[in-house]
Every structure is written in structure tokens, then in C-alpha cells.
Design a protein around this motif. Structure first.
Motif, PDB file in Angstrom:
ATOM      1  N   TRP A  86       2.982  16.388  -9.422  1.00 12.37           N
ATOM      2  CA  TRP A  86       3.531  16.975 -10.648  1.00 12.37           C
ATOM      3  C   TRP A  86       2.404  17.536 -11.504  1.00 12.37           C
ATOM      4  CZ3 TRP A  86       2.473  15.915 -15.728  1.00 12.37           C
ATOM      5  CH2 TRP A  86       3.263  16.595 -16.668  1.00 12.37           C
ATOM      6  N   SER A  87       1.353  16.769 -11.673  1.00  9.74           N
ATOM      7  CA  SER A  87       0.231  17.202 -12.500  1.00  9.74           C
ATOM      8  C   SER A  87      -0.451  18.430 -11.916  1.00  9.74           C
ATOM      9  CB  SER A  87      -0.774  16.045 -12.642  1.00  9.74           C
ATOM     10  OG  SER A  87      -1.865  16.429 -13.440  1.00  9.74           O
ATOM     11  N   ALA A  88      -0.583  18.474 -10.583  1.00  7.30           N
ATOM     12  CA  ALA A  88      -1.248  19.606  -9.929  1.00  7.30           C
ATOM     13  C   ALA A  88      -0.500  20.905 -10.162  1.00  7.30           C
ATOM     14  CB  ALA A  88      -1.375  19.334  -8.427  1.00  7.30           C
ATOM     15  N   ASP A  89       0.838  20.876 -10.061  1.00  9.57           N
ATOM     16  CA  ASP A  89       1.645  22.067 -10.332  1.00  9.57           C
ATOM     17  C   ASP A  89       1.627  22.416 -11.814  1.00  9.57           C
ATOM     18  OD1 ASP A  89       2.428  22.773  -7.807  1.00  9.57           O
ATOM     19  OD2 ASP A  89       4.399  21.832  -7.900  1.00  9.57           O
ATOM     20  N   HIS A  90       1.752  21.403 -12.657  1.00  6.39           N
ATOM     21  CA  HIS A  90       1.850  21.628 -14.107  1.00  6.39           C
ATOM     22  C   HIS A  90       0.598  22.316 -14.651  1.00  6.39           C
ATOM     23  CE1 HIS A  90       3.228  20.886 -18.206  1.00  6.39           C
ATOM     24  NE2 HIS A  90       2.021  20.424 -18.488  1.00  6.39           N
ATOM     25  N   PHE A  91      -0.563  21.896 -14.179  1.00  6.61           N
ATOM     26  CA  PHE A  91      -1.822  22.452 -14.684  1.00  6.61           C
ATOM     27  C   PHE A  91      -2.397  23.546 -13.780  1.00  6.61           C
ATOM     28  CE2 PHE A  91      -1.655  18.162 -16.598  1.00  6.61           C
ATOM     29  CZ  PHE A  91      -1.800  18.512 -17.938  1.00  6.61           C
ATOM     30  N   ASN A  92      -1.674  23.925 -12.714  1.00  6.85           N
ATOM     31  CA  ASN A  92      -2.153  24.930 -11.766  1.00  6.85           C
ATOM     32  C   ASN A  92      -3.561  24.596 -11.282  1.00  6.85           C
ATOM     33  OD1 ASN A  92      -2.147  27.280 -10.180  1.00  6.85           O
ATOM     34  ND2 ASN A  92      -3.048  28.521 -11.826  1.00  6.85           N
ATOM     35  N   GLU A  93      -3.757  23.342 -10.873  1.00 11.99           N
ATOM     36  CA  GLU A  93      -5.064  22.886 -10.409  1.00 11.99           C
ATOM     37  C   GLU A  93      -4.909  22.008  -9.150  1.00 11.99           C
ATOM     38  OE1 GLU A  93      -7.944  23.748 -11.002  1.00 11.99           O
ATOM     39  OE2 GLU A  93      -8.026  24.602 -13.020  1.00 11.99           O
ATOM     40  N   ARG A  94      -4.330  22.594  -8.110  1.00 13.85           N
ATOM     41  CA  ARG A  94      -4.056  21.839  -6.889  1.00 13.85           C
ATOM     42  C   ARG A  94      -5.343  21.428  -6.183  1.00 13.85           C
ATOM     43  NH1 ARG A  94      -1.165  25.766  -8.279  1.00 13.85           N
ATOM     44  NH2 ARG A  94       1.077  25.588  -8.557  1.00 13.85           N
ATOM     45  N   GLY A  95      -6.310  22.335  -6.161  1.00 14.73           N
ATOM     46  CA  GLY A  95      -7.567  22.053  -5.473  1.00 14.73           C
ATOM     47  C   GLY A  95      -8.324  20.898  -6.104  1.00 14.73           C
ATOM     48  N   PRO A 118       0.813  -1.226   0.000  1.00 13.33           N
ATOM     49  CA  PRO A 118       0.000   0.000   0.000  1.00 13.33           C
ATOM     50  C   PRO A 118       0.843   1.271   0.000  1.00 13.33           C
ATOM     51  CG  PRO A 118      -0.874  -1.581   1.586  1.00 13.33           C
ATOM     52  CD  PRO A 118       0.433  -2.124   1.108  1.00 13.33           C
ATOM     53  N   TYR A 119       1.923   1.279   0.767  1.00  9.24           N
ATOM     54  CA  TYR A 119       2.793   2.448   0.807  1.00  9.24           C
ATOM     55  C   TYR A 119       3.574   2.616  -0.496  1.00  9.24           C
ATOM     56  CZ  TYR A 119       2.061   3.283   5.812  1.00  9.24           C
ATOM     57  OH  TYR A 119       1.510   3.593   7.027  1.00  9.24           O
ATOM     58  N   ALA A 120       4.020   1.523  -1.083  1.00 14.52           N
ATOM     59  CA  ALA A 120       4.795   1.601  -2.325  1.00 14.52           C
ATOM     60  C   ALA A 120       3.949   2.186  -3.463  1.00 14.52           C
ATOM     61  CB  ALA A 120       5.310   0.215  -2.699  1.00 14.52           C
ATOM     62  N   VAL A 121       2.705   1.729  -3.587  1.00 13.84           N
ATOM     63  CA  VAL A 121       1.804   2.260  -4.621  1.00 13.84           C
ATOM     64  C   VAL A 121       1.486   3.723  -4.335  1.00 13.84           C
ATOM     65  CG1 VAL A 121      -0.479   2.051  -5.679  1.00 13.84           C
ATOM     66  CG2 VAL A 121       0.817  -0.010  -5.103  1.00 13.84           C
ATOM     67  N   ALA A 122       1.228   4.047  -3.062  1.00 14.47           N
ATOM     68  CA  ALA A 122       0.909   5.427  -2.683  1.00 14.47           C
ATOM     69  C   ALA A 122       2.053   6.374  -3.023  1.00 14.47           C
ATOM     70  CB  ALA A 122       0.584   5.499  -1.193  1.00 14.47           C
ATOM     71  N   TYR A 123       3.289   5.913  -2.889  1.00 17.77           N
ATOM     72  CA  TYR A 123       4.461   6.737  -3.205  1.00 17.77           C
ATOM     73  C   TYR A 123       4.419   7.199  -4.662  1.00 17.77           C
ATOM     74  CZ  TYR A 123       9.366   8.027  -3.895  1.00 17.77           C
ATOM     75  OH  TYR A 123      10.515   8.710  -4.213  1.00 17.77           O
ATOM     76  N   VAL A 124       4.187   6.273  -5.569  1.00 18.09           N
ATOM     77  CA  VAL A 124       4.170   6.596  -7.005  1.00 18.09           C
ATOM     78  C   VAL A 124       2.998   7.528  -7.329  1.00 18.09           C
ATOM     79  CG1 VAL A 124       3.957   5.647  -9.326  1.00 18.09           C
ATOM     80  CG2 VAL A 124       5.296   4.427  -7.596  1.00 18.09           C
ATOM     81  N   VAL A 125       1.816   7.217  -6.801  1.00 14.14           N
ATOM     82  CA  VAL A 125       0.623   8.026  -7.068  1.00 14.14           C
ATOM     83  C   VAL A 125       0.804   9.446  -6.551  1.00 14.14           C
ATOM     84  CG1 VAL A 125      -1.848   8.269  -6.599  1.00 14.14           C
ATOM     85  CG2 VAL A 125      -0.891   6.011  -7.092  1.00 14.14           C
ATOM     86  N   GLN A 126       1.422   9.577  -5.379  1.00 17.98           N
ATOM     87  CA  GLN A 126       1.653  10.883  -4.771  1.00 17.98           C
ATOM     88  C   GLN A 126       2.518  11.768  -5.658  1.00 17.98           C
ATOM     89  OE1 GLN A 126       3.551  10.486  -0.937  1.00 17.98           O
ATOM     90  NE2 GLN A 126       1.981  11.685   0.041  1.00 17.98           N
ATOM     91  N   ILE A 127       3.599  11.216  -6.176  1.00 18.84           N
ATOM     92  CA  ILE A 127       4.515  11.990  -7.018  1.00 18.84           C
ATOM     93  C   ILE A 127       3.823  12.419  -8.307  1.00 18.84           C
ATOM     94  CG2 ILE A 127       6.653  11.893  -8.354  1.00 18.84           C
ATOM     95  CD1 ILE A 127       7.111  12.016  -5.349  1.00 18.84           C
TER      96      ILE A 127
END
Length: 482
Positions: free
Chosen positions: A334-343, A321-330
Motif C-alpha cells: 500500500w505504501s509503495a503505491d501511495h508514495f510511487n516508490e516501489r523500488g 512467520p507467515y502470519a507476520v509476513a502477511y501483514v507486512v506485505q500488505i
């Protein structure tokens, strides 16, 4: 000739500096700024992630110690004669200290400099973790856990605050993610380490859970000296940067970064931060995500044990569970910053996490494999929400003093109470039922996070339209990030 050579050197330096300064202007990132950012990344991010990795390892190993070698009655609860309710109180007092000391710690980080303050915190929590290996009763466990909370309280909000001195708003979520993802990595490694240490039970007359605390505390104590000498403080006085790089580092954050030269917090700064109601929206959302974050951090070994995995194998099954969460988190950050859509990214991942907890709650208690899949989905969604939320908050505060206080309040007023709730929702007497109370509670709160993220995102869109409508032509303004 000497004067002409000196004049040429000055002109060359001026031209170079002007090139660097123009790189910090708004618009597409230039090669100069990209090179500077990479240089900062190599110095700051691995070190910060390593610090938080050790912090999280030392905080959460009590969950492993609780069930380590329970089948031979060499676990923490049996040997220290501690009941499940007393164990819960020991977790609770850690979080009380954690919530109380976050704001003072961020103020001290600015006053005393990050390298000194974080090194002191690190040495102290490492020594206390080693001390946990020597507890013999409920009272000593509770006192040491409280002190551990005092010294760990300042680290995560301090690191998030620290990044605001070095990075622009649209660069922070992914870097917060790399730091926070080290916690999910620590969760994965923690289970594997506990599995290995479980095999040295009674070595030198000590039970494996005591060795767990000792072995995991030592690296923090040793690393504190490295942090003292190598963690940079502020761009303004970074000797490992050239003069031009320092000027660019300061110039590019002129609108949206914290400043090492700015004054410490005043009462007016504190008052304005406290009465800004939109920030309380962030705190409420962060409360919602902190409950699943806390409960998964502390009870994943117990949850996996309740899924039919026994003793040492339960430790090992906390890794996926932690290993999968690590990849999903990163990827999410990245996508949230790239598209300026953190919320919206946080809202979407909260929804996914809620579905995972719902699956765990509604499936039959003996549907072990399906519920284990639900746990992986829940952990991935819940953990991936946090970096964009923290990047979003720090991006939308416009003064050095206020950003430090708001980050600490977010984690102290929102995070700490949420983590306290997380301590109580996975009840030991519900193990055979599959912990329904914990799963339902986490699902409900993640739905709240999803709704709150969407509402706050559209509120900021409305504020930006108003700022653009009211500005004077040619005026440089700072807009809220999404």
C-alpha cells in the motif's frame, strides 16, 4: 412525444457517459472511478487471491509431507523410500517445468481468455495434487511434480498480467500484494492443516501425508468450475458492468493498461521485449528475491524442526512467520503505491530480510528463540519485496503484448532459476548447525536486491527527466513509475 422522450434519454445517457469519461482523466480520482474500482475489486481480487491460495497450498505441501509423522516412520521419504537428494531433485524438476512454461502460458491466457485458461490450469494441478497421494517411489513422485510445475507455471504470472487489463499502474502493487499474500496465508494455514491431518495418520489405511495431498487437492478441482463461470475476462466485454462503467474502465487505462482488443504478440513485440536491457535489470533483481522466497516456501517446516521443535509441533510453528509476513506485505505494498516508490520500498524490505537471515546465520545453533525471531524478520522482509517489484515492472511496460511476455520472463528467467537455487541451499546435513549455507546465501542475495532496487529507481528518474525535456508542448506522455 415519443421522439422527444427518446431524445431526452439519449442526452441523459450522453451526459452520464461524459461524466464517467472525465472521471478517467488524469488527476485526483473521482467518485465514479472509485465506485468502479471497488466494483472490480469485489469481483476480481478475492477470487484471484483464493485461486493463488489453493495453488500455493498444493505446491508447498510437499515440504510438510516430508516430515509429517516422521517420528513414527510414516512420512513421505520413509514410505516411498526416497533419499534427501532424490527429494531435492523432485523439487528441482517442478521448478524446471515452472520456468519453461510461463511464457507460453501467458500467451495462451490472452488467446484463450483468462477464465478458460486459469480454470483449466486449476483443475489440472488439483488433480495432480490428489495424484501425489498415491505415489509409491521416487520415479512417480518426480513425474507428478514435473507435471504439477507445467500447470502451476502459468498462474502467478498470468494473474499479474490479468490485473494489467483492469487496473492503472499505481493501483497494482497493493492488489498483487493481496494475491501474493494469500501465499503467505497458505503457508500459515498449510502448517496448521498439516498439524491437524497428522492426527488422522493411518485412517482408512492411509498415512497422513497421503491424506494431506488428497484433502488439499480436492478444493482446487472443485473451484476450477466456479472460476470458469465467474472470473471476468476483459473490461471491454464485462457484462456485469454497465455500458458507462465499461467505457470508463477502458478509457481510464488508455495510457497504461493492457487491452483485451489488442492483437496477440508478434515477433517484433517479442524481439523488442527481449532486447530491452532495463528489463533485464528487473529480472536480475527478481532472481535475488526468488531464492529466499523458494527456500522459505519449501523448507520452513525443516527450519523450524531444526530450531528444537519436533514432528507435529514443527508444523504448527511455521504459522507465525507467515502470519507476520502477511501483514507486512500488505502494508508495504500500500505504501509503495501511495508514495510511487516501489523500488525504494522493495530495497528497504530486502535490507530488513537480509538482517533476519544474518541473525539466523551468526547466532549459535542452540539459540532457538533468537533464531526463530530472525526467521520471522527474514520472512517478513523477503516476502514484502515481491508485490512492489512486480507492480513496478508491469507499470513500466507500455504495450499489451510486451507486458505479458515481460512478466512471464521476469518470473521465468529471474524467478525460476532463483527458486531452483533455493532448493539446494538448505542442506539436510547442516540441520544441527542451523542451516548456515541457506541463511548466508539468502542474506547476500537480499543485499543485492536492495542495491539493484536503488540503482534502477534512479535510472528511471533520469529517464523521466529526459522524456520531459524532449517532449513537445501539450504532448501527452507516459512517465516511468518509481
Amino acid at each position: 412525444m415519443a421522439d422527444e422522450k427518446h431524445h431526452d434519454e439519449l442526452e441523459e445517457q450522453k451526459t452520464s457517459l461524459e461524466g464517467y469519461m472525465s472521471a478517467g482523466d488524469d488527476g485526483p480520482i473521482t467518485d465514479a472511478e472509485r465506485a468502479l474500482r471497488w466494483k472490480q475489486d469485489k469481483r476480481i481480487i478475492p477470487l484471484s487471491a483464493g485461486i493463488y491460495f489453493l495453488c500455493y497450498l498444493d505446491r508447498s505441501n510437499i515440504g510438510n509431507a516430508k516430515i509429517l509423522n516422521a517420528s513414527t516412520h510414516n512420512d513421505l521419504l520413509t514410505e516411498a523410500d526416497i533419499s534427501n537428494s532424490q527429494f531435492t531433485i523432485a523439487l528441482f524438476v517442478f521448478l524446471v517445468a515452472y520456468g519453461v512454461f510461463e511464457v507460453p502460458s501467458n500467451i495462451l491466457l490472452k488467446k484463450l481468455r483468462p477464465s478458460r485458461w486459469i480454470a483449466l490450469l486449476m483443475f489440472s494441478w488439483g488433480a495432480l495434487t490428489i495424484g501425489l497421494g498415491g505415489v509409491h517411489n521416487y520415479a512417480s513422485l518426480t513425474v507428478v511434480r514435473f507435471l504439477l510445475g507445467v500447470f502451476e507455471a502459468g498462474l502467478f504470472p498470468g494473474l499479474v498480467y490479468f490485473l494489467t487489463f483492469w487496473y492503472k499502474a499505481d493501483e497494482r502493487s497493493i492488489r498483487v500484494a493481496f494475491i501474493l499474500a494469500s501465499a503467505t496465508l497458505a503457508g500459515a494455514f498449510g502448517g496448521a492443516i498439516a498439524y491437524g491431518i497428522g492426527h488422522i495418520n493411518q485412517a482408512a489405511g492411509l498415512s497422513a501425508w497421503r491424506w494431506l495431498f488428497i484433502i488439499e487437492g480436492i478444493p482446487s478441482v472443485i473451484s476450477a468450475f466456479f472460476v470458469f463461470f465467474f472470473l471476468p475476462d476483459f473490461p471491454e466485454d464485462a457484462k456485469w458492468l454497465t455500458i458507462q462503467e465499461r467505457d470508463l474502465a477502458v478509457h481510464r487505462l488508455r495510457l497504461e493498461g493492457s487491452k483485451g482488443t489488442h492483437k496477440a504478440m508478434s515477433w517484433n513485440d517479442a524481439k523488442q521485449t527481449l532486447i530491452d536491457w532495463r528489463l533485464w535489470g528487473h529480472y536480475i533483481i527478481y532472481f535475488g528475491i526468488s531464492v529466499p522466497f523458494s527456500s522459505l516456501s519449501l523448507f520452513t517446516p525443516s527450519i523450524t524442526a531444526g530450531l528444537g521443535y519436533g514432528d507435529l509441533r514443527a508444523q504448527l510453528m511455521t504459522v507465525p512467520p507467515y502470519a507476520v509476513a502477511y501483514v507486512v506485505q500488505i502494508l508495504t505494498s500500500w505504501s509503495a503505491d501511495h508514495f510511487n516508490e516501489r523500488g525504494l520500498h522493495s530495497a528497504g524490505m530486502a535490507l530488513i530480510g537480509a538482517v533476519g537471515f544474518l541473525l539466523s546465520a551468526v547466532l549459535p545453533a542452540d539459540a532457538y528463540l533468537s533464531r526463530y525471531g530472525g526467521l520471522i524478520i527474514a520472512a517478513s522482509g523477503a516476502f514484502a519485496c515481491i508485490p512492489p517489484l512486480l507492480g513496478w515492472l508491469s507499470s513500466n511496460i507500455f504495450s499489451t503484448a510486451s507486458v505479458g511476455m515481460a512478466i512471464a520472463l521476469n518470473i521465468g528467467l529471474g524467478g525460476a532459476p532463483g527458486q531452483i537455487v533455493g532448493v539446494f541451499i538448505y542442506k539436510a546435513n547442516e540441520a544441527k548447525k542451523g542451516y548456515p549455507t541457506g541463511h548466508w546465501t539468502n542474506a547476500a542475495l537480499l543485499f543485492m536486491v536492495a542495491v539493484g532496487g536503488v540503482v534502477l529507481r534512479f535510472y528511471y528518474a533520469w529517464r523521466n527527466k529526459k522524456i520531459l525535456r524532449d517532449r513537445v508542448e501539450g504532448q501527452e506522455v507516459r512517465l516511468f513509475k518509481y
